[in-house]
Write a protein that holds these residues in place. Structure first.
Motif, short mmCIF file in Angstrom:
data_model
loop_
_atom_site.label_atom_id
_atom_site.label_comp_id
_atom_site.label_asym_id
_atom_site.label_seq_id
_atom_site.Cartn_x
_atom_site.Cartn_y
_atom_site.Cartn_z
N THR A 1 0.81 -1.21 0.00
CA THR A 1 0.00 0.00 0.00
C THR A 1 0.85 1.26 0.00
OG1 THR A 1 -0.09 -0.01 2.40
CG2 THR A 1 -1.89 -1.10 1.25
N GLY A 2 2.13 1.13 -0.26
CA GLY A 2 2.99 2.31 -0.24
C GLY A 2 3.75 2.43 1.07
N ARG A 3 3.26 1.75 2.09
CA ARG A 3 3.97 1.73 3.37
C ARG A 3 4.59 0.35 3.53
NH1 ARG A 3 -0.98 3.69 5.02
NH2 ARG A 3 -1.45 1.71 6.01
N ALA A 4 5.75 0.32 4.10
CA ALA A 4 6.43 -0.96 4.33
C ALA A 4 5.70 -1.75 5.41
CB ALA A 4 7.87 -0.72 4.73
N SER A 5 5.64 -3.04 5.22
CA SER A 5 5.02 -3.92 6.20
C SER A 5 5.73 -5.27 6.14
CB SER A 5 3.54 -4.09 5.86
OG SER A 5 3.01 -5.21 6.52
N PRO A 6 6.00 -5.88 7.28
CA PRO A 6 6.63 -7.21 7.25
C PRO A 6 5.75 -8.24 6.55
CG PRO A 6 6.66 -6.30 9.48
CD PRO A 6 5.84 -5.38 8.63
N ASN A 7 4.44 -8.04 6.59
CA ASN A 7 3.52 -8.97 5.93
C ASN A 7 3.62 -8.92 4.41
OD1 ASN A 7 2.59 -9.48 8.47
ND2 ASN A 7 0.77 -8.20 8.28
N LEU A 8 4.24 -7.89 3.91
CA LEU A 8 4.36 -7.71 2.47
C LEU A 8 5.02 -8.92 1.81
CD1 LEU A 8 4.24 -5.72 0.04
CD2 LEU A 8 6.49 -4.93 0.74
N GLU B 1 7.48 4.86 -4.46
CA GLU B 1 6.10 5.37 -4.47
C GLU B 1 5.32 4.58 -5.51
OE1 GLU B 1 4.13 7.76 -3.12
OE2 GLU B 1 5.61 8.32 -1.63
N LEU B 2 4.09 4.28 -5.19
CA LEU B 2 3.24 3.59 -6.16
C LEU B 2 2.69 4.60 -7.16
CD1 LEU B 2 1.19 1.29 -3.77
CD2 LEU B 2 3.03 0.61 -5.29
N ASN B 3 2.82 4.27 -8.45
CA ASN B 3 2.21 5.15 -9.43
C ASN B 3 0.74 4.74 -9.62
OD1 ASN B 3 2.22 2.89 -11.07
ND2 ASN B 3 3.99 3.55 -12.28
N GLU B 4 0.00 5.55 -10.33
CA GLU B 4 -1.44 5.33 -10.48
C GLU B 4 -1.74 3.97 -11.12
OE1 GLU B 4 -5.38 6.47 -9.89
OE2 GLU B 4 -3.55 7.42 -9.20
N GLN B 5 -0.96 3.61 -12.12
CA GLN B 5 -1.19 2.34 -12.81
C GLN B 5 -0.98 1.16 -11.86
OE1 GLN B 5 1.44 1.67 -16.11
NE2 GLN B 5 0.60 -0.34 -16.57
N ARG B 6 0.09 1.20 -11.09
CA ARG B 6 0.38 0.11 -10.15
C ARG B 6 -0.70 0.04 -9.06
NH1 ARG B 6 1.69 -4.80 -9.42
NH2 ARG B 6 2.86 -5.24 -7.56
N ARG B 7 -1.19 1.19 -8.64
CA ARG B 7 -2.26 1.21 -7.64
C ARG B 7 -3.50 0.51 -8.18
NH1 ARG B 7 -1.17 4.90 -3.50
NH2 ARG B 7 0.46 6.37 -4.01
N ILE C 1 -4.99 1.57 -0.64
CA ILE C 1 -4.10 1.46 -1.80
C ILE C 1 -4.12 2.76 -2.62
CG2 ILE C 1 -3.77 0.33 -4.04
CD1 ILE C 1 -4.75 -2.27 -2.70
N MET C 2 -5.30 3.31 -2.82
CA MET C 2 -5.43 4.49 -3.68
C MET C 2 -5.00 5.79 -2.99
SD MET C 2 -6.17 3.17 -6.48
CE MET C 2 -6.53 4.55 -7.54
#
Length: 185
Positions: free
Chosen positions: A29-36, A104-110, A182-183
Motif C-alpha cells: 500500500t505504499g507503506r512498508a510492512s513485514p507482511n508484504l 512510491e506507487l504510481n497510479e497504474q500500479r495502484r 491502496i489508492m
C-alpha cells in the motif's frame, strides 16, 4: 440421524474472511510492512519454504523492508525469490541482509493492486457461497430424509442466507477499506 450445525458453517465462513484478511495484508500500500513478503516462497534445502522460515523480516524505515537471512548461502536464493515475485521489488544485497526500498506507487500500479485485491475478494466470496451451498444441500437432505420439518428447514435456510449476506458484506467492507488504503497517495 444426521444433524445440522450452523456454528460449523459460521466457522467456515469466518475462515474465508480471515484468509482474505491475510491475503490483503500482503498487498503493498505504499507503506512498508513485514507482511508484504509473506506470500514469497524460497527454494531452500531442497523444498519450497516461506520466506519467514529462512530469514527475519523487519521494517526499519517507513519505505524500507529489511530481510536478514539466517544462512549466508541462502542470500542469493532469497534475493531471486523476491525479485521473481509479483510484487515488483528490487532487493539490494548487503552481506546477509537484503534491503528492499519501496518506491512510491504510481497510479497504474495502484489500479493493478486494486484489481488483485478484488480477485482476492471474489475468491473469498466464492468460498462463502460454497459453504452456503453445502449448508443448503445438507438442509434439503435432512428434510428429504424426514429428520427435519419443512418449517425448521426454512428457518435454518433463512439463517444460513442471513449469515452468508453478513459475511459477503464484511468482505465488501474489507475490500473497500483496502482499496481506499491502496489508492491513498
Amino acid at each position: 440421524m444426521a444433524s445440522f450445525d450452523l456454528n460449523e458453517l459460521k466457522r467456515r465462513m469466518d475462515g474465508a474472511t480471515s484468509s482474505l484478511k491475510s491475503d490483503l495484508a500482503g498487498l503493498r500500500t505504499g507503506r512498508a510492512s513485514p507482511n508484504l513478503l509473506d506470500p514469497i516462497m524460497v527454494d531452500a534445502y531442497g523444498s519450497s519454504m516461506p520466506l519467514n522460515q529462512v530469514a527475519n523480516v523487519s521494517v526499519p524505515e517507513p519505505r524500507m523492508v529489511l530481510v536478514s537471512v539466517w544462512d549466508k548461502q541462502m542470500v542469493g536464493k532469497v534475493e531471486r525469490a523476491i525479485r521473481e515475485s509479483s510484487l515488483g521489488l528490487n532487493p539490494i544485497t548487503d552481506g546477509t541482509n537484503l534491503r528492499i526500498p519501496l518506491p512510491e506507487l504510481n497510479e497504474q500500479r495502484r489500479k493493478e493492486l486494486v484489481k488483485v485485491a478484488h480477485q482476492y475478494g471474489e475468491s473469498a466470496k466464492v468460498a462463502v457461497r460454497h459453504v452456503r451451498r453445502d449448508g443448503m444441500e445438507n438442509l434439503k437432505k435432512l428434510e428429504k430424509d424426514g429428520d427435519l420439518g419443512q418449517d425448521e428447514s426454512r428457518q435454518q435456510s433463512e439463517k444460513v442466507q442471513k449469515m452468508t449476506d453478513e459475511t459477503v458484506t464484511e468482505i465488501d467492507r474489507l475490500l473497500a477499506a483496502k482499496e481506499g488504503e491502496i489508492m491513498q497517495v
